[in-house]
Design a protein around this motif. Structure first.
Motif, PDB file in Angstrom:
ATOM      1  N   MET A   1      43.961  57.200  31.813  1.00  0.00           N
ATOM      2  CA  MET A   1      42.834  57.816  32.506  1.00  0.00           C
ATOM      3  C   MET A   1      43.030  57.676  34.008  1.00  0.00           C
ATOM      4  N   ASN A   2      42.781  58.726  34.763  1.00  0.00           N
ATOM      5  CA  ASN A   2      43.003  58.694  36.198  1.00  0.00           C
ATOM      6  C   ASN A   2      42.015  57.782  36.889  1.00  0.00           C
ATOM      7  N   MET A   3      42.502  57.045  37.867  1.00  0.00           N
ATOM      8  CA  MET A   3      41.623  56.198  38.653  1.00  0.00           C
ATOM      9  C   MET A   3      40.810  57.052  39.615  1.00  0.00           C
ATOM     10  N   LEU A   4      39.611  56.620  39.896  1.00  0.00           N
ATOM     11  CA  LEU A   4      38.764  57.343  40.825  1.00  0.00           C
ATOM     12  C   LEU A   4      39.242  57.079  42.242  1.00  0.00           C
ATOM     13  N   THR A   5      39.208  58.099  43.079  1.00  0.00           N
ATOM     14  CA  THR A   5      39.747  57.972  44.427  1.00  0.00           C
ATOM     15  C   THR A   5      38.785  57.254  45.359  1.00  0.00           C
ATOM     16  N   GLU A   6      37.478  57.478  45.231  1.00  0.00           N
ATOM     17  CA  GLU A   6      36.527  56.815  46.113  1.00  0.00           C
ATOM     18  C   GLU A   6      36.135  55.458  45.544  1.00  0.00           C
ATOM     19  N   LYS A   7      35.641  54.589  46.420  1.00  0.00           N
ATOM     20  CA  LYS A   7      35.242  53.265  45.968  1.00  0.00           C
ATOM     21  C   LYS A   7      34.027  53.349  45.048  1.00  0.00           C
ATOM     22  N   ILE A   8      34.069  52.567  43.996  1.00  0.00           N
ATOM     23  CA  ILE A   8      32.956  52.489  43.058  1.00  0.00           C
ATOM     24  C   ILE A   8      32.031  51.363  43.508  1.00  0.00           C
ATOM     25  N   LYS A   9      30.751  51.657  43.581  1.00  0.00           N
ATOM     26  CA  LYS A   9      29.751  50.674  44.003  1.00  0.00           C
ATOM     27  C   LYS A   9      29.168  49.988  42.767  1.00  0.00           C
ATOM     28  N   VAL A  10      29.342  48.669  42.695  1.00  0.00           N
ATOM     29  CA  VAL A  10      28.928  47.907  41.520  1.00  0.00           C
ATOM     30  C   VAL A  10      27.843  46.905  41.899  1.00  0.00           C
ATOM     31  N   ALA A  11      26.708  46.969  41.211  1.00  0.00           N
ATOM     32  CA  ALA A  11      25.658  45.965  41.364  1.00  0.00           C
ATOM     33  C   ALA A  11      25.908  44.849  40.356  1.00  0.00           C
ATOM     34  N   ILE A  12      25.975  43.607  40.836  1.00  0.00           N
ATOM     35  CA  ILE A  12      26.210  42.446  39.979  1.00  0.00           C
ATOM     36  C   ILE A  12      24.939  41.601  39.958  1.00  0.00           C
ATOM     37  N   VAL A  13      24.331  41.468  38.777  1.00  0.00           N
ATOM     38  CA  VAL A  13      23.130  40.640  38.631  1.00  0.00           C
ATOM     39  C   VAL A  13      23.535  39.427  37.803  1.00  0.00           C
ATOM     40  N   GLU A  14      23.799  38.309  38.479  1.00  0.00           N
ATOM     41  CA  GLU A  14      24.376  37.124  37.834  1.00  0.00           C
ATOM     42  C   GLU A  14      23.863  35.869  38.527  1.00  0.00           C
ATOM     43  N   ASP A  15      23.254  34.959  37.749  1.00  0.00           N
ATOM     44  CA  ASP A  15      22.694  33.744  38.345  1.00  0.00           C
ATOM     45  C   ASP A  15      23.706  32.610  38.453  1.00  0.00           C
ATOM     46  N   ASP A  16      24.839  32.714  37.762  1.00  0.00           N
ATOM     47  CA  ASP A  16      25.920  31.739  37.918  1.00  0.00           C
ATOM     48  C   ASP A  16      26.676  32.118  39.191  1.00  0.00           C
ATOM     49  N   LEU A  17      26.409  31.399  40.279  1.00  0.00           N
ATOM     50  CA  LEU A  17      26.934  31.805  41.581  1.00  0.00           C
ATOM     51  C   LEU A  17      28.450  31.686  41.667  1.00  0.00           C
ATOM     52  N   ASP A  18      29.029  30.736  40.939  1.00  0.00           N
ATOM     53  CA  ASP A  18      30.489  30.627  40.929  1.00  0.00           C
ATOM     54  C   ASP A  18      31.112  31.849  40.263  1.00  0.00           C
ATOM     55  N   LEU A  19      30.575  32.228  39.106  1.00  0.00           N
ATOM     56  CA  LEU A  19      31.080  33.409  38.409  1.00  0.00           C
ATOM     57  C   LEU A  19      30.824  34.664  39.237  1.00  0.00           C
ATOM     58  N   GLN A  20      29.652  34.747  39.828  1.00  0.00           N
ATOM     59  CA  GLN A  20      29.325  35.894  40.670  1.00  0.00           C
ATOM     60  C   GLN A  20      30.342  36.052  41.799  1.00  0.00           C
ATOM     61  N   GLU A  21      30.697  34.937  42.445  1.00  0.00           N
ATOM     62  CA  GLU A  21      31.635  34.988  43.562  1.00  0.00           C
ATOM     63  C   GLU A  21      33.026  35.413  43.106  1.00  0.00           C
ATOM     64  N   VAL A  22      33.460  34.906  41.953  1.00  0.00           N
ATOM     65  CA  VAL A  22      34.781  35.284  41.440  1.00  0.00           C
ATOM     66  C   VAL A  22      34.812  36.774  41.097  1.00  0.00           C
ATOM     67  N   MET A  23      33.760  37.270  40.439  1.00  0.00           N
ATOM     68  CA  MET A  23      33.703  38.697  40.111  1.00  0.00           C
ATOM     69  C   MET A  23      33.715  39.534  41.384  1.00  0.00           C
ATOM     70  N   LYS A  24      32.937  39.112  42.358  1.00  0.00           N
ATOM     71  CA  LYS A  24      32.865  39.833  43.631  1.00  0.00           C
ATOM     72  C   LYS A  24      34.239  39.900  44.296  1.00  0.00           C
TER      73      LYS A  24
END
Length: 239
Positions: A1-24
């Motif tokens: 599947m072709n990758m999208l050319t523009e940046k994808i905007k992702v909202a992350i709702v996560e209370d584990d701040l360590d996991l949130q930071e790694v995902m970010k």
């Protein structure tokens, strides 16, 4: 599947701040824009829902749960996919999340590259659905088309004909390739009779579409999604 050319905007709702930071960090290093929220209250207070292309929502959030967040997003008719982040030891969370309206899920712990691919694929499918004007798909390099007048699936010179009921069931699955469609939205009628009849029709559809490189994946009690068989191992819901 072709990758999208523009940046994808992702909202992350996560209370584990360590996991949130790694995902970010990983998603941003992979070309995404991320917007992080520590809990559901912060998300609802600060988020601009229509600006995001995808949503990562933890199942167990303080205050309003991840399920409530998913239901609220669906009520707002957001245009992007919702991915529920669940615990590996809680298979019921998967079913609950999908029933609430999540489009897919990923279990902890997970590979971040798999997460990035999952987000890209879902966003691409959602965007294709929003612009599609004819029931057409490209599977393994082959052009597949649904023909409403003749109730057929066509690829080159190969065709298979559905009954009208089979066609009505298959059409939304074809249009939402890779996304789950709930059982109750596929067939009308008495609940017990509907369930039994749907199972029979799905079995018949499976036989007809396999020569085209397609299959139907089942999440028991929830629904089905149309997949390419090679992709099922990666996205098997009940591992």
């Amino acid at each position: 599947m072709n990758m999208l050319t523009e940046k994808i905007k992702v909202a992350i709702v996560e209370d584990d701040l360590d996991l949130q930071e790694v995902m970010k960090e990983f998603l941003e290093s992979s070309g995404f824009d991320t917007f992080c929220f520590n809990d559901s209250e912060q998300f609802f207070a600060q988020a601009s829902f229509n600006q995001y292309d995808a949503f990562l929502v933890d199942r167990k959030l303080p205050g309003r749960s991840g399920l409530e967040v998913v239901r609220a997003l669906k009520a707002k008719r957001i245009s992007g996919p919702i991915i529920m982040v669940t615990g590996q030891s809680e298979p019921n969370e998967v079913v609950e999340g999908l029933e609430a309206g999540a489009d897919d899920y990923i279990t902890k712990p997970f590979h971040y590259q798999v997460l990035a691919i999952k987000i890209r694929n879902l966003v691409e499918r959602f965007r294709a659905l929003s612009t599609m004007r004819e029931p057409l798909r490209l599977i393994n390099g082959e052009r597949l088309q649904l023909l409403e007048n003749s109730l057929e699936l066509k690829s080159g010179d190969e065709r298979v004909r559905f009954t009208r009921t089979e066609f009505q069931i298959f059409c939304p699955l074809f249009l939402k390739l890779g996304l789950f469609v709930k059982r109750e939205s596929l067939f009308e009628g008495d609940s017990l009779q509907k369930s039994r009849s749907l199972d029979v029709h799905v079995a018949a559809i499976r036989k007809k579409i396999r020569p085209f490189g397609l299959d139907l994946e089942t999440l028991r009690g929830v629904g089905y999604r149309l997949v390419e068989p090679d992709s099922q191992a990666e996205i098997n819901f009940m591992n």
